[in-house]
Design an enzyme around this catalytic site. Sequence first.
Site, PDB file in Angstrom:
ATOM      1  N   LYS A  20      39.903  60.137  37.606  1.00 53.78           N
ATOM      2  CA  LYS A  20      38.739  60.349  36.740  1.00 53.78           C
ATOM      3  C   LYS A  20      38.020  61.597  37.218  1.00 53.78           C
ATOM      4  CE  LYS A  20      38.032  55.741  35.095  1.00 53.78           C
ATOM      5  NZ  LYS A  20      39.429  55.384  35.438  1.00 53.78           N
ATOM      6  N   ASP A  30      42.293  60.417  33.231  1.00 56.84           N
ATOM      7  CA  ASP A  30      41.745  59.325  32.414  1.00 56.84           C
ATOM      8  C   ASP A  30      40.607  59.890  31.558  1.00 56.84           C
ATOM      9  OD1 ASP A  30      43.371  57.450  33.638  1.00 56.84           O
ATOM     10  OD2 ASP A  30      41.812  56.666  34.948  1.00 56.84           O
ATOM     11  N   GLN A  78      41.237  58.499  23.012  1.00 61.28           N
ATOM     12  CA  GLN A  78      40.770  57.140  22.672  1.00 61.28           C
ATOM     13  C   GLN A  78      40.667  56.969  21.151  1.00 61.28           C
ATOM     14  OE1 GLN A  78      37.408  58.346  24.804  1.00 61.28           O
ATOM     15  NE2 GLN A  78      37.614  56.858  26.469  1.00 61.28           N
ATOM     16  N   ARG A  98      48.311  60.077  26.916  1.00 65.14           N
ATOM     17  CA  ARG A  98      48.233  58.608  26.905  1.00 65.14           C
ATOM     18  C   ARG A  98      47.262  58.238  25.779  1.00 65.14           C
ATOM     19  NH1 ARG A  98      45.127  56.495  31.665  1.00 65.14           N
ATOM     20  NH2 ARG A  98      47.025  56.638  32.893  1.00 65.14           N
ATOM     21  N   LYS A 104      43.005  52.440  23.027  1.00 64.14           N
ATOM     22  CA  LYS A 104      41.970  52.085  22.044  1.00 64.14           C
ATOM     23  C   LYS A 104      40.607  52.613  22.495  1.00 64.14           C
ATOM     24  CE  LYS A 104      44.277  47.958  20.267  1.00 64.14           C
ATOM     25  NZ  LYS A 104      44.165  46.528  19.938  1.00 64.14           N
ATOM     26  N   GLY A 105      40.313  52.544  23.796  1.00 65.18           N
ATOM     27  CA  GLY A 105      39.013  53.008  24.316  1.00 65.18           C
ATOM     28  C   GLY A 105      38.242  51.867  24.939  1.00 65.18           C
ATOM     29  N   ALA A 106      37.646  52.116  26.117  1.00 67.15           N
ATOM     30  CA  ALA A 106      37.079  51.021  26.917  1.00 67.15           C
ATOM     31  C   ALA A 106      35.565  51.098  27.138  1.00 67.15           C
ATOM     32  CB  ALA A 106      37.774  50.983  28.277  1.00 67.15           C
ATOM     33  N   HIS A 163      48.113  46.376  25.337  1.00 64.91           N
ATOM     34  CA  HIS A 163      48.734  45.055  25.510  1.00 64.91           C
ATOM     35  C   HIS A 163      48.847  44.362  24.159  1.00 64.91           C
ATOM     36  CE1 HIS A 163      46.056  46.231  28.826  1.00 64.91           C
ATOM     37  NE2 HIS A 163      47.129  46.021  29.543  1.00 64.91           N
ATOM     38  N   ARG A 172      34.789  46.486  33.383  1.00 65.78           N
ATOM     39  CA  ARG A 172      35.344  46.936  32.088  1.00 65.78           C
ATOM     40  C   ARG A 172      36.433  45.976  31.611  1.00 65.78           C
ATOM     41  NH1 ARG A 172      34.598  51.962  34.166  1.00 65.78           N
ATOM     42  NH2 ARG A 172      36.756  52.323  34.746  1.00 65.78           N
ATOM     43  N   ARG A 173      37.222  45.427  32.569  1.00 61.87           N
ATOM     44  CA  ARG A 173      38.283  44.472  32.176  1.00 61.87           C
ATOM     45  C   ARG A 173      37.655  43.182  31.662  1.00 61.87           C
ATOM     46  NH1 ARG A 173      40.173  48.789  33.197  1.00 61.87           N
ATOM     47  NH2 ARG A 173      39.763  48.869  30.985  1.00 61.87           N
TER      48      ARG A 173
HETATM   49  P1  FDA Z   1      43.113  44.625  22.670  1.00 61.56           P
HETATM   50  O1  FDA Z   1      41.823  44.759  23.380  1.00 61.56           O
HETATM   51  O2  FDA Z   1      43.090  44.413  21.203  1.00 61.56           O
HETATM   52  O3  FDA Z   1      43.942  43.481  23.372  1.00 61.56           O
HETATM   53  C1  FDA Z   1      45.196  43.031  22.889  1.00 61.56           C
HETATM   54  C2  FDA Z   1      45.641  41.856  23.755  1.00 61.56           C
HETATM   55  O4  FDA Z   1      45.872  42.305  25.089  1.00 61.56           O
HETATM   56  C3  FDA Z   1      44.558  40.777  23.915  1.00 61.56           C
HETATM   57  O5  FDA Z   1      44.594  39.865  22.866  1.00 61.56           O
HETATM   58  C4  FDA Z   1      44.956  40.181  25.257  1.00 61.56           C
HETATM   59  O6  FDA Z   1      46.040  39.300  25.095  1.00 61.56           O
HETATM   60  C5  FDA Z   1      45.411  41.370  26.045  1.00 61.56           C
HETATM   61  N1  FDA Z   1      44.324  41.982  26.818  1.00 61.56           N
HETATM   62  C6  FDA Z   1      43.658  43.136  26.557  1.00 61.56           C
HETATM   63  N2  FDA Z   1      42.729  43.406  27.502  1.00 61.56           N
HETATM   64  C7  FDA Z   1      42.792  42.393  28.389  1.00 61.56           C
HETATM   65  C8  FDA Z   1      42.092  42.090  29.580  1.00 61.56           C
HETATM   66  N3  FDA Z   1      41.124  42.876  30.054  1.00 61.56           N
HETATM   67  N4  FDA Z   1      42.410  40.957  30.236  1.00 61.56           N
HETATM   68  C9  FDA Z   1      43.395  40.123  29.792  1.00 61.56           C
HETATM   69  N5  FDA Z   1      44.102  40.374  28.649  1.00 61.56           N
HETATM   70  C10 FDA Z   1      43.810  41.485  27.965  1.00 61.56           C
HETATM   71  N6  FDA Z   1      40.485  53.316  28.253  1.00 61.56           N
HETATM   72  C11 FDA Z   1      39.736  54.437  28.283  1.00 61.56           C
HETATM   73  O7  FDA Z   1      38.684  54.485  27.640  1.00 61.56           O
HETATM   74  N7  FDA Z   1      40.135  55.509  29.047  1.00 61.56           N
HETATM   75  C12 FDA Z   1      41.312  55.508  29.738  1.00 61.56           C
HETATM   76  O8  FDA Z   1      41.639  56.491  30.380  1.00 61.56           O
HETATM   77  C13 FDA Z   1      42.104  54.323  29.702  1.00 61.56           C
HETATM   78  N8  FDA Z   1      43.275  54.246  30.399  1.00 61.56           N
HETATM   79  C14 FDA Z   1      44.098  53.150  30.207  1.00 61.56           C
HETATM   80  C15 FDA Z   1      45.373  53.119  30.797  1.00 61.56           C
HETATM   81  C16 FDA Z   1      46.245  52.082  30.512  1.00 61.56           C
HETATM   82  C17 FDA Z   1      47.606  52.069  31.124  1.00 61.56           C
HETATM   83  C18 FDA Z   1      45.851  51.035  29.632  1.00 61.56           C
HETATM   84  C19 FDA Z   1      46.782  49.920  29.267  1.00 61.56           C
HETATM   85  C20 FDA Z   1      44.575  51.031  29.105  1.00 61.56           C
HETATM   86  C21 FDA Z   1      43.689  52.076  29.392  1.00 61.56           C
HETATM   87  N9  FDA Z   1      42.410  52.091  28.868  1.00 61.56           N
HETATM   88  C22 FDA Z   1      41.654  53.236  28.931  1.00 61.56           C
HETATM   89  C23 FDA Z   1      41.825  50.831  28.303  1.00 61.56           C
HETATM   90  C24 FDA Z   1      41.991  50.726  26.796  1.00 61.56           C
HETATM   91  O9  FDA Z   1      41.138  51.659  26.169  1.00 61.56           O
HETATM   92  C25 FDA Z   1      41.639  49.309  26.308  1.00 61.56           C
HETATM   93  O10 FDA Z   1      40.303  49.038  26.617  1.00 61.56           O
HETATM   94  C26 FDA Z   1      42.517  48.232  26.879  1.00 61.56           C
HETATM   95  O11 FDA Z   1      43.847  48.637  26.944  1.00 61.56           O
HETATM   96  C27 FDA Z   1      42.451  46.932  26.026  1.00 61.56           C
HETATM   97  O12 FDA Z   1      42.910  47.196  24.738  1.00 61.56           O
HETATM   98  P2  FDA Z   1      44.346  46.788  24.164  1.00 61.56           P
HETATM   99  O13 FDA Z   1      44.989  48.029  23.635  1.00 61.56           O
HETATM  100  O14 FDA Z   1      45.139  46.071  25.172  1.00 61.56           O
HETATM  101  O15 FDA Z   1      44.030  45.914  22.888  1.00 61.56           O
END
Ligand code: FDA
Length: 304
Positions: free
Chosen positions: A98, A132, A161, A182, A185-187, A225, A286-287
């Site tokens: 970061k 990131d 994102q 990469r 969706k965005g966190a 995921h 964040r998780r």
């Molecule tokens: P969504 O949130 O819709 O989840 C789909 C399914 O995945 C859920 O129903 C559940 O089963 C599972 N799941 C998702 N999150 C979970 C959790 N915390 N605990 C348990 N199960 C979970 N963001 C960002 O803003 N900047 C960045 O640089 C990054 N970098 C990054 C690297 C990598 C390798 C990943 C996988 C993700 C990121 N992210 C990120 C985070 C990303 O923006 C997002 O917040 C998460 O991936 C959760 O979104 P999903 O795409 O999994 O979909």
Amino acid sequence: MESFMRNTFQFLGRSSFFKKYARKYGLQFGAKRFVAGESIDKAIRAVQRLNQEGKQATLDHLGEFVRNEQEAIEAAQQCIQTLQVIAASGIQSNLSLKMTSLGLDISKELCVRNMRSILTCARELGNFVRIDMEDFSHCQVSLDIYEELRLDYDNVGIVIQAYLFRSEADIQALNMLNANLRLVKGAYKESPKVSYPEKKQVDDNFRKIIKQHLGNGNYTAIATHDAAIIAEMKSFIHENDISYDQFEFQMLYGISEELQQQLVKEGYRVRIYVPFGEDWFGYFMRRLAERPANVWFVLKNIRK
Ligand code: FDA
């Protein structure tokens, strides 16, 4: 209720008081599920296990928002040390970082200087570094720095994102640089002025930008995921004859492990984001914010 919990965890993740408290008590309260350990040795062991399961990794030495130049230089040295330990231990891993931990909020020049030392070291060791993407206030400056670095380095990528309105235009602009992206969706918690407020809108835009970047012929890390989106992308890849060398799936350490294993079994390249270090609190929050159901997991761990 869900959005109340999301806001609460996002607030806690930014709180220096809770960060200090968490650091004092170490990796507890279920954080171990998401963070490989506080030391590099533990992180290396976690990556060795992943490699044995057929997965690659990207190591992230956790840390955000440094207060002064000295802390930013130390953070850059930790990144360099991580690259050296990766090379010495022979694990299959690259590095994620970061830029706020490298002094982005202090000065752009300091951050660029630190990035150049890290990328030069990575290049000498034949490795790759992923920047990131942090919150919206850092988006434009991060892309400006990426553009500047990309002119001199092939071994650097960045994150886009899908929740931001600007993502499609950014990908179009980055196409000129053949950027290795990469896509996520965005966190972070963002204003509806700059981001899609509804999950469905984010998901739709996510699908759209993955197809856009793959279609442009550039390397794409599909980081999610979301099983439905992964299935759709697999079909898109097969229908369009996209080479398996042009993309990889990425997931976070400790999340959706069955899905990770399934993709490996099907012959896809899978990379796991493995965070480690003492500064794990913001990442952990964040998780939890992403999935309030994780709170039950945390509560069960407190009782034990
Ligand atoms: P969504 O949130 O819709 O989840 C789909 C399914 O995945 C859920 O129903 C559940 O089963 C599972 N799941 C998702 N999150 C979970 C959790 N915390 N605990 C348990 N199960 C979970 N963001 C960002 O803003 N900047 C960045 O640089 C990054 N970098 C990054 C690297 C990598 C390798 C990943 C996988 C993700 C990121 N992210 C990120 C985070 C990303 O923006 C997002 O917040 C998460 O991936 C959760 O979104 P999903 O795409 O999994 O979909």
